[in-house]
Write a protein that holds these residues in place. Structure first.
Motif, PDB file in Angstrom:
ATOM      1  N   MET A   1      20.460  46.493  74.297  1.00 52.41           N
ATOM      2  CA  MET A   1      19.229  46.564  75.073  1.00 52.41           C
ATOM      3  C   MET A   1      18.100  47.093  74.181  1.00 52.41           C
ATOM      4  O   MET A   1      18.328  47.824  73.244  1.00 52.41           O
ATOM      5  CB  MET A   1      19.480  47.489  76.260  1.00 52.41           C
ATOM      6  CG  MET A   1      18.507  47.338  77.384  1.00 52.41           C
ATOM      7  SD  MET A   1      18.663  45.721  78.124  1.00 52.41           S
ATOM      8  CE  MET A   1      17.440  45.844  79.364  1.00 52.41           C
ATOM      9  N   TYR A   2      16.896  46.716  74.487  1.00 55.02           N
ATOM     10  CA  TYR A   2      15.722  47.113  73.715  1.00 55.02           C
ATOM     11  C   TYR A   2      15.245  48.508  74.116  1.00 55.02           C
ATOM     12  O   TYR A   2      15.558  48.994  75.194  1.00 55.02           O
ATOM     13  CB  TYR A   2      14.606  46.082  73.898  1.00 55.02           C
ATOM     14  CG  TYR A   2      14.304  45.771  75.341  1.00 55.02           C
ATOM     15  CD1 TYR A   2      13.413  46.546  76.059  1.00 55.02           C
ATOM     16  CD2 TYR A   2      14.930  44.716  75.991  1.00 55.02           C
ATOM     17  CE1 TYR A   2      13.146  46.290  77.382  1.00 55.02           C
ATOM     18  CE2 TYR A   2      14.667  44.448  77.314  1.00 55.02           C
ATOM     19  CZ  TYR A   2      13.768  45.235  78.001  1.00 55.02           C
ATOM     20  OH  TYR A   2      13.506  44.979  79.316  1.00 55.02           O
ATOM     21  N   ASP A   3      14.482  49.136  73.215  1.00 54.85           N
ATOM     22  CA  ASP A   3      13.980  50.478  73.448  1.00 54.85           C
ATOM     23  C   ASP A   3      12.616  50.625  72.777  1.00 54.85           C
ATOM     24  O   ASP A   3      12.204  49.763  71.999  1.00 54.85           O
ATOM     25  CB  ASP A   3      14.969  51.507  72.887  1.00 54.85           C
ATOM     26  CG  ASP A   3      14.850  52.857  73.567  1.00 54.85           C
ATOM     27  OD1 ASP A   3      14.075  52.983  74.542  1.00 54.85           O
ATOM     28  OD2 ASP A   3      15.536  53.792  73.123  1.00 54.85           O
ATOM     29  N   LEU A   4      11.951  51.731  73.056  1.00 52.37           N
ATOM     30  CA  LEU A   4      10.637  52.008  72.492  1.00 52.37           C
ATOM     31  C   LEU A   4      10.705  52.032  70.964  1.00 52.37           C
ATOM     32  O   LEU A   4      11.603  52.635  70.391  1.00 52.37           O
ATOM     33  CB  LEU A   4      10.146  53.359  73.024  1.00 52.37           C
ATOM     34  CG  LEU A   4       8.685  53.696  72.804  1.00 52.37           C
ATOM     35  CD1 LEU A   4       7.801  52.733  73.579  1.00 52.37           C
ATOM     36  CD2 LEU A   4       8.409  55.106  73.273  1.00 52.37           C
ATOM     37  N   GLY A   5       9.783  51.345  70.294  1.00 51.85           N
ATOM     38  CA  GLY A   5       9.739  51.312  68.831  1.00 51.85           C
ATOM     39  C   GLY A   5      10.530  50.188  68.194  1.00 51.85           C
ATOM     40  O   GLY A   5      10.448  49.987  66.987  1.00 51.85           O
ATOM     41  N   LYS A  53      13.201  36.652  72.644  1.00 48.10           N
ATOM     42  CA  LYS A  53      14.288  35.862  72.052  1.00 48.10           C
ATOM     43  C   LYS A  53      15.407  36.780  71.580  1.00 48.10           C
ATOM     44  O   LYS A  53      16.558  36.603  71.939  1.00 48.10           O
ATOM     45  CB  LYS A  53      13.736  35.028  70.903  1.00 48.10           C
ATOM     46  CG  LYS A  53      14.645  33.967  70.391  1.00 48.10           C
ATOM     47  CD  LYS A  53      13.911  33.111  69.372  1.00 48.10           C
ATOM     48  CE  LYS A  53      14.702  31.906  68.969  1.00 48.10           C
ATOM     49  NZ  LYS A  53      13.943  31.088  68.014  1.00 48.10           N
ATOM     50  N   LYS A  54      15.052  37.770  70.719  1.00 46.92           N
ATOM     51  CA  LYS A  54      16.073  38.686  70.212  1.00 46.92           C
ATOM     52  C   LYS A  54      15.433  39.941  69.641  1.00 46.92           C
ATOM     53  O   LYS A  54      14.238  39.973  69.355  1.00 46.92           O
ATOM     54  CB  LYS A  54      16.932  38.015  69.143  1.00 46.92           C
ATOM     55  CG  LYS A  54      16.164  37.609  67.896  1.00 46.92           C
ATOM     56  CD  LYS A  54      17.062  36.900  66.902  1.00 46.92           C
ATOM     57  CE  LYS A  54      16.262  36.383  65.731  1.00 46.92           C
ATOM     58  NZ  LYS A  54      17.079  35.635  64.791  1.00 46.92           N
TER      59      LYS A  54
END
Length: 62
Positions: A1-5, A53-54
């Motif tokens: 999962m994505y996160d800040l930065g 996308k990624k």
């Protein structure tokens, strides 16, 4: 999962012909900044998840 930065790649490139974005704000909306020209875009979380996308690189943890 994505996160800040994190650095992410979107499905469509920006007008300046780059496709690298940095996540600079998270919440109900997600704000991303173009790595090349510095343009900032704010997207609802659902739209961001559809257009991403990624993840290119994760932020370094201190």
């Amino acid at each position: 999962m994505y996160d800040l930065g994190d650095k992410v790649e979107m499905k469509k490139p920006h007008a300046c012909q780059t496709n690298r974005w940095e996540i600079i704000r998270m919440g109900a909306d997600i704000k991303i900044k173009c790595e090349k020209c510095g343009h900032i875009v704010m997207l609802p979380r659902r739209e961001f998840e559809k257009k991403m996308k990624k993840i290119l690189e994760k932020k370094e943890k201190e």
